[in-house]
Scaffold this active site. Structure first.
Site, PDB file in Angstrom:
ATOM      1  N   LYS A 100      -2.669 103.786  16.050  1.00 29.54           N
ATOM      2  CA  LYS A 100      -3.542 103.123  16.859  1.00 29.54           C
ATOM      3  C   LYS A 100      -4.947 103.832  17.412  1.00 29.54           C
ATOM      4  O   LYS A 100      -5.939 103.527  17.490  1.00 29.54           O
ATOM      5  CB  LYS A 100      -2.729 102.752  18.184  1.00 29.54           C
ATOM      6  CG  LYS A 100      -3.373 102.341  19.281  1.00 29.54           C
ATOM      7  CD  LYS A 100      -2.871 101.185  20.136  1.00 29.54           C
ATOM      8  CE  LYS A 100      -4.010 100.428  21.080  1.00 29.54           C
ATOM      9  NZ  LYS A 100      -3.263  99.724  22.069  1.00 29.54           N
TER      10      LYS A 100
ATOM     11  N   HIS B  43       1.831  84.922  21.385  1.00 27.00           N
ATOM     12  CA  HIS B  43       1.502  84.686  22.566  1.00 27.00           C
ATOM     13  C   HIS B  43       1.946  83.300  22.898  1.00 27.00           C
ATOM     14  O   HIS B  43       2.221  82.767  24.121  1.00 27.00           O
ATOM     15  CB  HIS B  43      -0.027  84.766  22.858  1.00 27.00           C
ATOM     16  CG  HIS B  43      -0.438  86.348  23.228  1.00 27.00           C
ATOM     17  ND1 HIS B  43      -1.621  86.776  22.851  1.00 27.00           N
ATOM     18  CD2 HIS B  43       0.198  87.463  23.474  1.00 27.00           C
ATOM     19  CE1 HIS B  43      -1.725  88.213  23.171  1.00 27.00           C
ATOM     20  NE2 HIS B  43      -0.548  88.406  23.532  1.00 27.00           N
TER      21      HIS B  43
ATOM     22  N   ARG C  54      -9.932  96.357  15.378  1.00 29.20           N
ATOM     23  CA  ARG C  54      -8.981  96.359  16.509  1.00 29.20           C
ATOM     24  C   ARG C  54      -8.036  94.991  16.623  1.00 29.20           C
ATOM     25  O   ARG C  54      -6.868  95.208  16.948  1.00 29.20           O
ATOM     26  CB  ARG C  54      -9.540  96.972  17.790  1.00 29.20           C
ATOM     27  CG  ARG C  54      -8.525  97.176  18.890  1.00 29.20           C
ATOM     28  CD  ARG C  54      -9.071  97.816  20.039  1.00 29.20           C
ATOM     29  NE  ARG C  54      -8.170  98.030  21.084  1.00 29.20           N
ATOM     30  CZ  ARG C  54      -8.181  98.699  22.108  1.00 29.20           C
ATOM     31  NH1 ARG C  54      -9.181  99.398  22.345  1.00 29.20           N
ATOM     32  NH2 ARG C  54      -6.996  98.955  23.001  1.00 29.20           N
TER      33      ARG C  54
ATOM     34  N   GLU D  27       6.513  96.695  18.146  1.00 27.46           N
ATOM     35  CA  GLU D  27       5.165  97.106  17.876  1.00 27.46           C
ATOM     36  C   GLU D  27       5.168  98.207  17.198  1.00 27.46           C
ATOM     37  O   GLU D  27       4.222  98.851  16.429  1.00 27.46           O
ATOM     38  CB  GLU D  27       4.706  97.733  19.452  1.00 27.46           C
ATOM     39  CG  GLU D  27       4.794  96.404  20.558  1.00 27.46           C
ATOM     40  CD  GLU D  27       3.327  95.611  20.342  1.00 27.46           C
ATOM     41  OE1 GLU D  27       2.480  96.009  19.335  1.00 27.46           O
ATOM     42  OE2 GLU D  27       2.998  94.677  21.183  1.00 27.46           O
TER      43      GLU D  27
ATOM     44  N   HIS E 262       0.338  88.126  17.033  1.00 25.41           N
ATOM     45  CA  HIS E 262       0.164  87.901  18.475  1.00 25.41           C
ATOM     46  C   HIS E 262      -0.392  86.426  18.780  1.00 25.41           C
ATOM     47  O   HIS E 262      -0.075  85.725  20.007  1.00 25.41           O
ATOM     48  CB  HIS E 262      -0.864  88.731  19.155  1.00 25.41           C
ATOM     49  CG  HIS E 262      -0.102  90.072  19.466  1.00 25.41           C
ATOM     50  ND1 HIS E 262       0.376  91.007  18.423  1.00 25.41           N
ATOM     51  CD2 HIS E 262      -0.192  90.948  20.606  1.00 25.41           C
ATOM     52  CE1 HIS E 262       0.846  92.128  19.075  1.00 25.41           C
ATOM     53  NE2 HIS E 262       0.614  91.919  20.285  1.00 25.41           N
TER      54      HIS E 262
ATOM     55  N   HIS F  97       7.695  90.341  25.409  1.00 25.30           N
ATOM     56  CA  HIS F  97       6.621  90.263  24.752  1.00 25.30           C
ATOM     57  C   HIS F  97       7.006  90.823  23.320  1.00 25.30           C
ATOM     58  O   HIS F  97       6.252  90.013  22.250  1.00 25.30           O
ATOM     59  CB  HIS F  97       5.579  91.081  25.289  1.00 25.30           C
ATOM     60  CG  HIS F  97       4.208  91.406  24.436  1.00 25.30           C
ATOM     61  ND1 HIS F  97       3.304  90.533  24.242  1.00 25.30           N
ATOM     62  CD2 HIS F  97       3.954  92.401  23.862  1.00 25.30           C
ATOM     63  CE1 HIS F  97       2.420  90.992  23.299  1.00 25.30           C
ATOM     64  NE2 HIS F  97       2.761  92.171  23.013  1.00 25.30           N
TER      65      HIS F  97
ATOM     66  N   ARG G 120     -16.247 102.679  41.440  1.00 25.10           N
ATOM     67  CA  ARG G 120     -16.942 102.498  40.100  1.00 25.10           C
ATOM     68  C   ARG G 120     -15.895 103.312  39.133  1.00 25.10           C
ATOM     69  O   ARG G 120     -16.961 103.796  38.044  1.00 25.10           O
ATOM     70  CB  ARG G 120     -18.224 102.548  40.316  1.00 25.10           C
ATOM     71  CG  ARG G 120     -18.690 101.789  41.306  1.00 25.10           C
ATOM     72  CD  ARG G 120     -20.350 101.554  40.882  1.00 25.10           C
ATOM     73  NE  ARG G 120     -20.971 100.928  42.070  1.00 25.10           N
ATOM     74  CZ  ARG G 120     -21.451 101.095  43.216  1.00 25.10           C
ATOM     75  NH1 ARG G 120     -21.387 102.093  43.738  1.00 25.10           N
ATOM     76  NH2 ARG G 120     -21.784 100.091  43.938  1.00 25.10           N
TER      77      ARG G 120
ATOM     78  N   ASN H 187      -3.362  92.687  16.715  1.00 26.56           N
ATOM     79  CA  ASN H 187      -2.858  91.561  17.134  1.00 26.56           C
ATOM     80  C   ASN H 187      -2.147  90.827  16.285  1.00 26.56           C
ATOM     81  O   ASN H 187      -1.577  89.561  16.130  1.00 26.56           O
ATOM     82  CB  ASN H 187      -4.122  90.483  17.399  1.00 26.56           C
ATOM     83  CG  ASN H 187      -4.968  91.070  18.707  1.00 26.56           C
ATOM     84  OD1 ASN H 187      -4.393  91.770  19.605  1.00 26.56           O
ATOM     85  ND2 ASN H 187      -6.079  90.874  19.026  1.00 26.56           N
TER      86      ASN H 187
ATOM     87  N   LYS I 131      -7.244  99.417  27.296  1.00 28.44           N
ATOM     88  CA  LYS I 131      -7.100  97.870  27.905  1.00 28.44           C
ATOM     89  C   LYS I 131      -6.477  98.322  28.867  1.00 28.44           C
ATOM     90  O   LYS I 131      -5.377  98.509  29.208  1.00 28.44           O
ATOM     91  CB  LYS I 131      -6.696  97.305  26.894  1.00 28.44           C
ATOM     92  CG  LYS I 131      -7.485  96.811  25.726  1.00 28.44           C
ATOM     93  CD  LYS I 131      -6.997  95.690  24.903  1.00 28.44           C
ATOM     94  CE  LYS I 131      -7.721  95.284  23.545  1.00 28.44           C
ATOM     95  NZ  LYS I 131      -7.097  94.346  22.878  1.00 28.44           N
TER      96      LYS I 131
ATOM     97  N   GLU J  96     -13.070  96.278  20.321  1.00 29.38           N
ATOM     98  CA  GLU J  96     -12.586  95.213  19.601  1.00 29.38           C
ATOM     99  C   GLU J  96     -13.609  94.056  18.855  1.00 29.38           C
ATOM    100  O   GLU J  96     -13.636  93.058  19.215  1.00 29.38           O
ATOM    101  CB  GLU J  96     -11.387  94.412  20.226  1.00 29.38           C
ATOM    102  CG  GLU J  96     -10.597  93.701  19.340  1.00 29.38           C
ATOM    103  CD  GLU J  96      -9.229  92.940  19.953  1.00 29.38           C
ATOM    104  OE1 GLU J  96      -8.581  93.713  20.897  1.00 29.38           O
ATOM    105  OE2 GLU J  96      -9.173  91.762  19.900  1.00 29.38           O
TER     106      GLU J  96
HETATM  107  N1  GLY Z   1      -2.490  96.000  22.219  1.00 27.38           N
HETATM  108  C1  GLY Z   1      -3.705  95.690  21.427  1.00 27.38           C
HETATM  109  C2  GLY Z   1      -4.929  96.777  21.554  1.00 27.38           C
HETATM  110  O1  GLY Z   1      -4.713  97.490  22.356  1.00 27.38           O
HETATM  111  O2  GLY Z   1      -5.856  96.293  21.086  1.00 27.38           O
END
Ligand code: GLY
Length: 384
Positions: free
Chosen positions: A240, A265, A254, A198, A261, A279, A134, A258, A156, A250
């Site tokens: 960031k 994507h 946040r 990025e 993206h 990517h 957990r 993107n 993430k 997000e």
């Molecule tokens: N890569 C985008 C984020 O971490 O929100």
């Protein structure tokens, strides 16, 4: 061997960026030589703990002995798990044996998983850390530029499924990120360029002065000039870290990360998430055309898209649908792929668009017809 008291010591040259998240706050340490000092960094900041390294064969070949030795010197090393490189590793198929190996190795609540690799390893090992017992702590030691400036920061974690990328996952913040800039020297140039997309993204979405600095300084960055490279990574991570501390899960801001993206994507999916289009390359095209689209909608001053495309082309990144190797997608295929990204609702799409270089915003209601018309023009251009 470099001792920690010499001038290239991380103690002397490393930069630290805090990610402020209350009790889950952590530091991102950036600089040359951190790998050799990883044991001290981990023990000094997180205390004594058994560490299991999760890495891939490519990273292991170049760097695993150095990290293992650094952990051993501080009595932290509990073993290493070396996985196959590449996106297919980020799957349920690999998560199951990885989790079982970690349990067999006796990983307990107070122990640490060390995610040592690029985005695939960071996402997979981070997700294993999120679900094992957990939730156990983990340290990110990112080895690609993309992972250093983006995926290792912000918590993430997750895996891919046949339905799409990152659809199974969890927010699970690392306890520490060690971004050793020297490690990037073994990165193929194409990967370095993809990660650079990025880096540029942070300038394009919120910091025009940083984008202008990159236009002037991208050559020293690619030449591994320590000052320029560390500044590029530090500025990216600071941007960031600020966004993540204001909007960890997000709910709003946040999403600006993107930029490029939604289109990107779709291009990646068109290419089967393969080496045909990395990517970072996909989002370079995505960002360039997000600027063109914003100009076409009258949101952004003319000339911005050209400036972005010229900079990306200078560093060797693709900027147009025409640059996608092999067959080009048609409008229907792109709209279908963008819909899978869950950004289409009742004929409206959510995009990150721009008012200028350094001024991105969330546009939640872009009419599908406008997107279709724009893409048709881009694709016609690609076929000419
Ligand atoms: N890569 C985008 C984020 O971490 O929100």
């Amino acid at each position: 061997m470099t001792s920690v008291s010499e001038s290239r010591s991380p103690l002397a040259t490393a930069r630290t960026v805090p990610v402020q998240l209350g009790s889950r706050s952590y530091d991102v340490v950036i600089g040359p030589g951190l790998l050799a000092n990883a044991g001290k960094e981990i023990a000094g900041r997180l205390g004594a703990a058994r560490c299991v390294i999760v890495t891939d064969e490519n990273v292991a070949r170049f760097h695993l002995p150095e990290l293992e030795a650094a952990l051993k010197r501080e009595n932290l090393r509990a073993g290493s798990i070396v996985l196959k490189p590449g996106e297919p590793t980020k799957s349920f198929r690999e998560l199951e044996p990885l989790s079982e190996r970690l349990l067999e190795m006796g990983l307990e609540r107070g122990d640490l998983i060390v995610a040592f690799g690029g985005g695939v390893i960071g996402d997979l090992a981070g997700f294993a850390a999120a679900i094992l017992r957990r939730g156990v702590r983990f340290v990110q030691i990112p080895t690609s530029l993309l992972a250093q400036v983006d995926s290792s920061v912000g918590g993430k974690t997750g895996i891919d499924t046949p339905q799409g990328k990152n659809l199974i996952g969890a927010f699970h913040q690392p306890s520490l990120v060690l971004a050793d800039t020297q490690v990037l020297q073994t990165l193929p140039l194409r990967e370095m360029r993809a990660g650079y997309a990025e880096v540029a993204k942070y300038g394009l979405l919120g910091d025009a002065a940083f984008f202008a600095w990159l236009e002037q300084n991208w050559q020293p960055v690619f030449a591994f000039d320590e000052t320029a490279l560390t500044r590029a990574i530090e500025t990216s991570v600071k941007a960031k870290a600020g966004i993540v501390s204001r909007d960890e899960t997000e709910q709003g801001e946040r999403a600006l990360l993107n930029l490029g993206h939604t289109f990107g994507h779709a291009f990646e999916a068109w290419c089967g998430y393969s080496d045909r289009l990395l990517h970072g390359e996909a989002i370079a095209i995505g960002m360039a055309i997000a600027f063109s689209f914003s100009e076409k909608l009258g949101l952004c001053p003319a000339g911005s898209a050209k400036r972005v495309a010229e900079h990306f082309a200078a560093v060797g990144l693709p900027t147009r649908i025409a640059d996608i190797p092999g067959s080009k997608p048609d409008v229907d295929a792109l709209m279908r792929l963008m819909a899978q990204d869950k950004k289409v609702r009742r004929g409206k799409l959510t995009f990150i668009l721009v008012r200028a270089i350094g001024e991105a915003f969330i546009a939640p209601d872009v009419p599908e017809a406008d997107v279709r018309e724009f893409l048709a023009g881009e694709i016609a251009g690609a076929r000419r």
